[in-house]
Design a protein around this motif. Sequence first.
Motif, PDB file in Angstrom:
ATOM      1  N   MET A  53       0.721  -1.221   0.112  1.00 23.20           N
ATOM      2  CA  MET A  53      -0.026   0.012   0.096  1.00 23.20           C
ATOM      3  C   MET A  53       0.792   1.170  -0.110  1.00 23.20           C
ATOM      4  O   MET A  53       0.511   2.318  -0.500  1.00 23.20           O
ATOM      5  N   GLY A  54       2.131   1.324   0.557  1.00 24.60           N
ATOM      6  CA  GLY A  54       3.067   2.282   0.750  1.00 24.60           C
ATOM      7  C   GLY A  54       3.393   2.794  -0.934  1.00 24.60           C
ATOM      8  O   GLY A  54       3.368   3.760  -1.282  1.00 24.60           O
ATOM      9  N   TRP A  55       3.800   1.770  -1.517  1.00 23.45           N
ATOM     10  CA  TRP A  55       4.111   1.825  -3.061  1.00 23.45           C
ATOM     11  C   TRP A  55       3.043   2.269  -3.902  1.00 23.45           C
ATOM     12  O   TRP A  55       2.999   3.239  -4.622  1.00 23.45           O
ATOM     13  N   TRP A  88      -3.834  -4.464  -3.885  1.00 26.11           N
ATOM     14  CA  TRP A  88      -3.475  -3.482  -2.595  1.00 26.11           C
ATOM     15  C   TRP A  88      -2.374  -2.226  -3.466  1.00 26.11           C
ATOM     16  O   TRP A  88      -2.366  -1.195  -2.455  1.00 26.11           O
ATOM     17  N   LEU A  89      -2.058  -2.459  -4.383  1.00 25.76           N
ATOM     18  CA  LEU A  89      -1.676  -1.086  -5.035  1.00 25.76           C
ATOM     19  C   LEU A  89      -2.629  -0.144  -5.587  1.00 25.76           C
ATOM     20  O   LEU A  89      -2.337   1.134  -6.013  1.00 25.76           O
ATOM     21  N   ILE A  90      -3.720  -0.743  -5.939  1.00 25.43           N
ATOM     22  CA  ILE A  90      -4.781   0.050  -6.793  1.00 25.43           C
ATOM     23  C   ILE A  90      -6.165   0.374  -5.982  1.00 25.43           C
ATOM     24  O   ILE A  90      -6.358   1.332  -5.913  1.00 25.43           O
ATOM     25  N   ALA A  91      -6.718  -0.731  -5.227  1.00 30.40           N
ATOM     26  CA  ALA A  91      -7.940  -0.471  -4.635  1.00 30.40           C
ATOM     27  C   ALA A  91      -8.194   0.650  -3.807  1.00 30.40           C
ATOM     28  O   ALA A  91      -9.049   1.423  -3.773  1.00 30.40           O
ATOM     29  N   PRO A  92      -7.202   0.906  -3.033  1.00 31.90           N
ATOM     30  CA  PRO A  92      -7.365   1.765  -1.726  1.00 31.90           C
ATOM     31  C   PRO A  92      -7.158   3.233  -2.233  1.00 31.90           C
ATOM     32  O   PRO A  92      -7.757   4.202  -1.513  1.00 31.90           O
ATOM     33  N   PHE A  93      -6.666   3.451  -3.372  1.00 30.72           N
ATOM     34  CA  PHE A  93      -6.512   4.958  -3.879  1.00 30.72           C
ATOM     35  C   PHE A  93      -7.150   5.334  -5.113  1.00 30.72           C
ATOM     36  O   PHE A  93      -6.875   6.373  -5.621  1.00 30.72           O
ATOM     37  N   THR A  98     -13.037   2.483 -11.341  1.00 24.26           N
ATOM     38  CA  THR A  98     -11.917   2.983 -11.898  1.00 24.26           C
ATOM     39  C   THR A  98     -10.892   1.682 -11.393  1.00 24.26           C
ATOM     40  O   THR A  98     -10.211   0.813 -12.358  1.00 24.26           O
ATOM     41  N   ALA A  99     -10.694   1.349 -10.232  1.00 28.24           N
ATOM     42  CA  ALA A  99     -10.018   0.419  -9.713  1.00 28.24           C
ATOM     43  C   ALA A  99     -10.615  -0.957 -10.561  1.00 28.24           C
ATOM     44  O   ALA A  99      -9.459  -1.762 -10.632  1.00 28.24           O
ATOM     45  N   THR A 100     -11.596  -1.326 -10.536  1.00 29.98           N
ATOM     46  CA  THR A 100     -12.377  -2.305 -11.011  1.00 29.98           C
ATOM     47  C   THR A 100     -11.787  -2.660 -12.350  1.00 29.98           C
ATOM     48  O   THR A 100     -11.353  -3.789 -12.677  1.00 29.98           O
TER      49      THR A 100
END
Length: 236
Positions: A53-55, A88-93, A98-100
């Motif tokens: 998630m940091g990345w 975890w790189l896409i969904a939280p942000f 869009t993430a889907t």
Amino acid sequence: MRPITGRNSPFMDQPDPQEQEQRQHTRTVAIVVGLALLFLAFTFTPLTPAHIMGWGESAADKPWAIALILITMAVMMSLGLPGSMCLWLIAPFHPPLTATLLLVAGSLAGALGGYALSSRLREAAPRTRIGQRIYKLLTERGDLLTQTALRMLPGFPHVIVNFSAGLLRLPLPTFIAATVIGLSIKWSVYCSAIYGARNAIQAESALDVSTLLPLGILGILVLISGQFRHLGNPKD
């Protein structure tokens, strides 16, 4: 008088076939070594959702970084690595829709890569127990409903479906449709739950039983529907 120059000039040195073959061999070795290092890195390096998630947070506003994430996801899934960790790189942000769309695009590319890779293998079969069961299931029932149901099940290893479908050479249109439909449903649930999480603890707690159980039940119902359809139409 100036010598003739240009692409068609008879004075230009012709490429040495042996040198070209050596360069091609060098490129192939470099690619194989790179993929092997990538495999070892993701196999033996402990990556937690907090690290990932940091990345993802640092890459969220960079289109080139998002493209790189999707390419990495596709390559990893093509090689049988856990590309779903890119969730975890896409969904939280990114907003859920869009993430889907991003995750479905990366997953589909990886699924096609795994399908293409395994379809070139001869006399190969899964070695794990679950792999053998899924392989047997898809041998008997490789229809749209069955493949879609497997894609929807929470925590299900998609690599097994990708490689089994390739080994069995299941119809590609059905494979693509099931991948898009099943993962669109699954990723939309995941992304809606994770979006806006401020840390890994919140993100992981969002994927609790209340979120995953309905998705699992829906997947099982679709799988049962496929079974009834198969019994009614044994030739399908």
